[in-house]
Write a protein that holds these residues in place. Sequence first.
Motif, PDB file in Angstrom:
ATOM      1  N   UNK A 224      49.344 -44.919 -27.694  1.00 62.17           N
ATOM      2  CA  UNK A 224      50.752 -45.128 -27.344  1.00 62.17           C
ATOM      3  C   UNK A 224      50.957 -46.498 -26.697  1.00 62.17           C
ATOM      4  N   UNK A 225      50.028 -46.899 -25.802  1.00 58.89           N
ATOM      5  CA  UNK A 225      50.143 -48.221 -25.162  1.00 58.89           C
ATOM      6  C   UNK A 225      49.987 -49.334 -26.185  1.00 58.89           C
ATOM      7  N   UNK A 226      49.037 -49.168 -27.120  1.00 63.60           N
ATOM      8  CA  UNK A 226      48.851 -50.180 -28.166  1.00 63.60           C
ATOM      9  C   UNK A 226      50.108 -50.281 -29.024  1.00 63.60           C
ATOM     10  N   UNK A 227      50.654 -49.139 -29.396  1.00 68.86           N
ATOM     11  CA  UNK A 227      51.822 -49.128 -30.273  1.00 68.86           C
ATOM     12  C   UNK A 227      53.011 -49.824 -29.624  1.00 68.86           C
ATOM     13  N   UNK A 228      53.245 -49.553 -28.343  1.00 66.75           N
ATOM     14  CA  UNK A 228      54.386 -50.182 -27.670  1.00 66.75           C
ATOM     15  C   UNK A 228      54.236 -51.702 -27.631  1.00 66.75           C
ATOM     16  N   UNK A 229      53.011 -52.163 -27.539  1.00 65.22           N
ATOM     17  CA  UNK A 229      52.779 -53.606 -27.503  1.00 65.22           C
ATOM     18  C   UNK A 229      52.884 -54.241 -28.880  1.00 65.22           C
ATOM     19  N   UNK A 230      52.911 -53.409 -29.923  1.00 66.71           N
ATOM     20  CA  UNK A 230      52.901 -53.944 -31.286  1.00 66.71           C
ATOM     21  C   UNK A 230      54.088 -53.474 -32.132  1.00 66.71           C
ATOM     22  N   UNK A 231      55.159 -53.022 -31.492  1.00 70.31           N
ATOM     23  CA  UNK A 231      56.317 -52.535 -32.242  1.00 70.31           C
ATOM     24  C   UNK A 231      56.890 -53.609 -33.163  1.00 70.31           C
ATOM     25  N   UNK A 239      44.167 -51.666 -37.896  1.00 70.85           N
ATOM     26  CA  UNK A 239      44.298 -52.494 -36.702  1.00 70.85           C
ATOM     27  C   UNK A 239      44.356 -51.650 -35.437  1.00 70.85           C
ATOM     28  N   UNK A 240      45.088 -50.542 -35.500  1.00 74.94           N
ATOM     29  CA  UNK A 240      45.180 -49.661 -34.344  1.00 74.94           C
ATOM     30  C   UNK A 240      43.823 -49.060 -34.016  1.00 74.94           C
ATOM     31  N   UNK A 241      43.121 -48.577 -35.031  1.00 78.83           N
ATOM     32  CA  UNK A 241      41.816 -47.958 -34.805  1.00 78.83           C
ATOM     33  C   UNK A 241      40.818 -48.958 -34.238  1.00 78.83           C
ATOM     34  N   UNK A 242      40.850 -50.180 -34.772  1.00 79.04           N
ATOM     35  CA  UNK A 242      39.937 -51.214 -34.295  1.00 79.04           C
ATOM     36  C   UNK A 242      40.206 -51.554 -32.830  1.00 79.04           C
ATOM     37  N   UNK A 243      41.480 -51.657 -32.471  1.00 78.20           N
ATOM     38  CA  UNK A 243      41.841 -51.978 -31.093  1.00 78.20           C
ATOM     39  C   UNK A 243      41.416 -50.879 -30.127  1.00 78.20           C
ATOM     40  N   UNK A 244      41.365 -49.637 -30.620  1.00 78.27           N
ATOM     41  CA  UNK A 244      41.004 -48.502 -29.772  1.00 78.27           C
ATOM     42  C   UNK A 244      39.527 -48.152 -29.860  1.00 78.27           C
ATOM     43  N   UNK A 245      38.794 -48.912 -30.683  1.00 79.99           N
ATOM     44  CA  UNK A 245      37.350 -48.712 -30.851  1.00 79.99           C
ATOM     45  C   UNK A 245      37.008 -47.318 -31.376  1.00 79.99           C
ATOM     46  N   UNK A 251      41.368 -41.457 -35.413  1.00 75.42           N
ATOM     47  CA  UNK A 251      42.727 -41.610 -34.893  1.00 75.42           C
ATOM     48  C   UNK A 251      43.698 -40.722 -35.662  1.00 75.42           C
ATOM     49  N   UNK A 252      43.542 -40.692 -36.978  1.00 70.91           N
ATOM     50  CA  UNK A 252      44.403 -39.856 -37.810  1.00 70.91           C
ATOM     51  C   UNK A 252      44.258 -38.383 -37.427  1.00 70.91           C
ATOM     52  N   UNK A 253      43.024 -37.937 -37.307  1.00 66.51           N
ATOM     53  CA  UNK A 253      42.773 -36.526 -36.986  1.00 66.51           C
ATOM     54  C   UNK A 253      43.303 -36.149 -35.603  1.00 66.51           C
ATOM     55  N   UNK A 254      43.104 -37.030 -34.629  1.00 72.19           N
ATOM     56  CA  UNK A 254      43.507 -36.713 -33.268  1.00 72.19           C
ATOM     57  C   UNK A 254      45.026 -36.635 -33.144  1.00 72.19           C
ATOM     58  N   UNK A 255      45.741 -37.571 -33.740  1.00 69.97           N
ATOM     59  CA  UNK A 255      47.201 -37.529 -33.645  1.00 69.97           C
ATOM     60  C   UNK A 255      47.756 -36.291 -34.347  1.00 69.97           C
ATOM     61  N   UNK A 256      47.153 -35.914 -35.459  1.00 69.92           N
ATOM     62  CA  UNK A 256      47.625 -34.719 -36.162  1.00 69.92           C
ATOM     63  C   UNK A 256      47.311 -33.464 -35.365  1.00 69.92           C
ATOM     64  N   UNK A 260      50.758 -33.167 -34.131  1.00 74.68           N
ATOM     65  CA  UNK A 260      51.265 -32.554 -35.351  1.00 74.68           C
ATOM     66  C   UNK A 260      51.885 -33.547 -36.305  1.00 74.68           C
ATOM     67  N   UNK A 261      51.489 -34.813 -36.203  1.00 73.74           N
ATOM     68  CA  UNK A 261      52.040 -35.842 -37.089  1.00 73.74           C
ATOM     69  C   UNK A 261      51.039 -36.982 -37.215  1.00 73.74           C
ATOM     70  N   UNK A 262      51.273 -37.845 -38.175  1.00 74.66           N
ATOM     71  CA  UNK A 262      50.382 -38.971 -38.437  1.00 74.66           C
ATOM     72  C   UNK A 262      50.588 -40.074 -37.402  1.00 74.66           C
ATOM     73  N   UNK A 263      49.623 -41.004 -37.291  1.00 76.83           N
ATOM     74  CA  UNK A 263      49.832 -42.158 -36.400  1.00 76.83           C
ATOM     75  C   UNK A 263      51.084 -42.946 -36.766  1.00 76.83           C
TER      76      UNK A 263
END
Length: 321
Positions: A224-231, A239-245, A251-256, A260-263
């Motif tokens: 969520x912090x990464x996304x807000x910085x990259x809106x 890019x999101x996965x790489x930034x979060x290591x 990342x896809x599995x965890x958000x779902x 209950x939804x995709x990144x």
Amino acid sequence: MRLTVLALDGVFDTGLTVLLDTFSTANELAAMQGIDRPLFDVQLVGVSGHVRTAMGLTACAALPDTARKPDWVIVPALNAKQPDQLVEALGRPDVAKGLAHLRGWQAEGVGMAGACIGTFLLAEAGVLDGREATTTWSLAPLFRQRYPQVRLDDSRMLVPAGPVVTAGAMMGHLDLALWLVRQASPQMAALVARFMLIDKRSSQARYIIPDHLAHADPLIERFERWARANLAAGFSLPAAASALAVSARTLQRRTEAVLGKSPLAFFQDMRVERARHLVSIGQSLDEIAGEVGYADTATLRTLLRRRLGRGVRELRTETRP
């Protein structure tokens, strides 16, 4: 229609009274229309013969074993708004007794209804297994983790699923009550809605706060912090996965699992939330579009209308005194 309201100690006062007041209003209006018998025979039931609400009020209640067989059992919410509070409440002895009675009523073919955190009680009793359901959006991550066998859609305000119906957050009790009135008389439901100033709300999606949901999981909170910085830059799963290591698949599995939804869908939620705020404080659409990563204002207008059900002009007037 016979209705049993199963209220446990610590019940959310507003939820309980909204249910009782709506059915009482329907009966009063029916009498005014010349109907010589009440539409609803409502019985308040508690596992100890009384109910103590979260605000400390006490009401007399029938014991489940002495209650007459209803057409519907309705479960209002407990006043446990935080995940740890709710998990603790679900382990109480009186809750265990209530769940046993819910299972018994279900076995007898009684309709089951719950709103807000009341849906957790239905799920805990196994009533929602294999069914579609909704719940309070703020605790949807916990619901998904605790009840993976339930097909949760927390964007919906009301989900009828055969002999079971569930409703969303807090004032979803009102939507649930009106749905039950509609089963008895669509005309009376329309009249009750007008008297009680009940708006039609088919979705609770526009009320969801992405930032609140993100705190349910450490990885989602970092995303969520990464996304807000990259809106403004737009979304890229690699890019999101790489930034979060982590891997893109993780990342896809965890958000779902948690949301209950995709990144991408969660990223879009944050875009809408940010755009909505900027519209409300009067920023120009050209500036807003650039800040949330859209090339033109037409796309932004369409997105806001589709996701929030209201246009830019309506959003700008919402916060005016």
